[in-house]
Structures are given as C-alpha cells and as structure tokens.
Design an enzyme around this catalytic site. Sequence first.
Site, PDB file in Angstrom:
ATOM      1  N   GLY A 151      37.932  41.670  22.244  1.00 44.00           N
ATOM      2  CA  GLY A 151      37.277  41.683  23.555  1.00 44.00           C
ATOM      3  C   GLY A 151      37.783  42.809  24.434  1.00 44.00           C
ATOM      4  N   TYR A 194      36.914  24.317  29.151  1.00 42.74           N
ATOM      5  CA  TYR A 194      37.603  25.616  29.139  1.00 42.74           C
ATOM      6  C   TYR A 194      39.125  25.407  29.082  1.00 42.74           C
ATOM      7  CZ  TYR A 194      39.208  30.217  30.713  1.00 42.74           C
ATOM      8  OH  TYR A 194      39.846  31.425  30.812  1.00 42.74           O
ATOM      9  N   ARG A 233      35.817  45.070  28.110  1.00 41.07           N
ATOM     10  CA  ARG A 233      35.729  44.832  29.553  1.00 41.07           C
ATOM     11  C   ARG A 233      36.873  43.946  30.040  1.00 41.07           C
ATOM     12  NH1 ARG A 233      30.981  40.289  30.279  1.00 41.07           N
ATOM     13  NH2 ARG A 233      31.733  38.934  28.641  1.00 41.07           N
ATOM     14  N   ILE A 289      42.077  36.263  37.943  1.00 38.46           N
ATOM     15  CA  ILE A 289      42.128  37.716  37.799  1.00 38.46           C
ATOM     16  C   ILE A 289      40.769  38.301  38.186  1.00 38.46           C
ATOM     17  CG2 ILE A 289      42.608  39.632  36.214  1.00 38.46           C
ATOM     18  CD1 ILE A 289      45.028  37.737  36.643  1.00 38.46           C
ATOM     19  N   THR A 317      40.231  24.188  25.674  1.00 37.52           N
ATOM     20  CA  THR A 317      40.287  25.237  24.632  1.00 37.52           C
ATOM     21  C   THR A 317      41.555  26.074  24.788  1.00 37.52           C
ATOM     22  OG1 THR A 317      39.040  26.915  25.915  1.00 37.52           O
ATOM     23  CG2 THR A 317      37.758  25.424  24.519  1.00 37.52           C
TER      24      THR A 317
END
Lengths: 79, 247
Positions: free
Chosen positions: B12, B156, B15, B189, B159
């Site tokens: 990833g 989320y 970006r 962030i 995970t």
Amino acid sequence: MTNLEKYTNVFAEIFGISEKQIEKLKYQDIKQWDSVGHMTLIAKLEETFDIMMDTEDIIGLSSFEKGKEIMAKYGIEIK
Amino acid sequence: MLLKNKNAIITGSNRGIGKAMLIAFAQNGANIWAHSRKESPEFTELINTVSKDYNVQIWPIYFDLTNYAEMKNSVKQINEYKKTVDILVNNAGIMNNSLFQMTTKDILYNQFEINFFSIFTFTQYISKFMVRQNSGSIINIASIAALDGFDGQSVYGATKSAIIAMTRSISNELSLNGIRVNTIAPGIIDTDLINVMSKEVIEKNIANTALKRLGKPFEVANTAVFLASEYSSYITGQVIRVDGGRL
C-alpha cells in the site's frame, strides 16, 4: 548433482546428520527436526529447488520419504 | 542512513502512510519493492521520482490483497530478484466504519479479508525468505482503534487487534530465526483514510490528544524506519503507539 543428492544435502546441512541417518528420518525423530527446524528445512528446500510450497505440503512433509512425494507435486523428481 | 543496502517490501505504498514510508525508507537508503493494488501513472511517477531523488532501486509489485493467485505471483517475482528481503511493512488496509447493529456480514468479512487474512498469508510467504537468511524485520500497521475502541469501529478495531495478536505470537516463533516482528498503532493521521470520519469526530479526537493535532504520515513512517533498522535490534513483539498522546 542429482536432485536426490541436492535433496539429501538439504537435510544433512539443516540437521547436521549423516546420509545413513537421513533415509528413514521422520519429523521430531531428532531434536534438530522440531517446528523451528522444520521451517528452516522448508525454506531451504524452496530455495534449492526454486519452488513455493503450499501450506498443506509444509504440514504434510513429515519424513524424508514423504518429502520426495511432495517434491514431485512441484515437478521435482527426487532420484 | 539507517537502511543502507537493505531491501524492503512496503504494501500500500501508493498513498497516505505507505507513500510516506516509501519516501522515508528511500531517504534512508533502502531499495524497495513498492506494492500497489494496480498500476497508475501517478504511482509510476512517484516511484521514478523517489528512486532518482534518493538513488535507490524501487521495483513496483501489483496485486489485489484479496486475490491470492496474484499475491503468489508477486512473491514469485520477488524471489526472481535473488536478493535478500530484509524488511516487510504490512501497511495496506481499509477502514469501513459502521455501527455494531448495522454491520453486515459483507463488511465484516471484507475487512477481515483485507486487513488480516491477506496480511497473514503474505507474511507466511515473505517470512520464508527471512528464515533462509536468518534475519529480518516485519512491521505491521495496526491502529489505536484496536487498543482503545471507538464507535463504529468494532470490525476495523477487531481486524487490527488480530494483527496485534499475530505480531505477539509470530514474534516468538520467528525470533529463533533472527526475525523481529513489531506493530505500529497510529492514532488519527492526516490521510485520505480519515475522510470517512465526520469533522466533529476528528475535532473530538484532536481534543483528546496531548499534542492537540493530527499526526502526519511521515511521523508513522519514521517509526517504521526505526523498527526496520538495527537501532531497534532488541525490540520484538511490541506495539508502539504513534498517537500524539491520548488523554
């Protein structure tokens, strides 16, 4: 060097044992072939024969002999 | 340069935090397999620019995290370089917020597929390179959502909790092969990922942060550089919060 020699050498190098000991060797027969030794063995076999083993085969490689059958699945004839 | 002559994989890396890591790792001398889901002119330009600016090699790899055949093919490509793989940064992931009673099985399974199952499998593949060379550093990117719990992030957060549990477990297993495994848990962030959060939620989070601001991607990236380097040689199995201090 034949595939059998390469295959045998991997076991000899990883576990530090003689050819005579290797032929009938099974998982956990010797202290060196524990779970950590197993992963080192798999990594070395993959590197030597330039293959990527499936998880089922990593689990299934329970002896020197069984490993020959598994290698055949990846087109590596051990002889 | 903390990573001179090291070779790293960053997932990833097109970006957000991953892009910041790509730049920070290159600044520190690492050669990089830069992963993205798919090829794009922007990503190609990014790679070319960073590679030229910092005089390092950057090799793109493309696969969808849910496509295991593509992933396996990429691992084969990496193997063909016949180079050491010194560092793996599992950065790629998604955030799809939904309240507990409004969470469908699709949301549940999709986030686990991308944020955990795929990372688990990719790490299985890449750690075998590290076992061969008897060294390596694996850095997983989780979130403070796994540690603190936020509204709408039951999946989320779960995970990312799974990532932390994996980190703790495999850091023990792989330590015997000279491999360190750590997790970074970023706070809020300033990346595209927070676009799914309302302005009010972001402001509330800033108010609950000691440093009273959002984090910057490079601040997470710098922590990853540290964990990838020999400066963290006695650190493994840890979760490091990069969150500006939660109040």
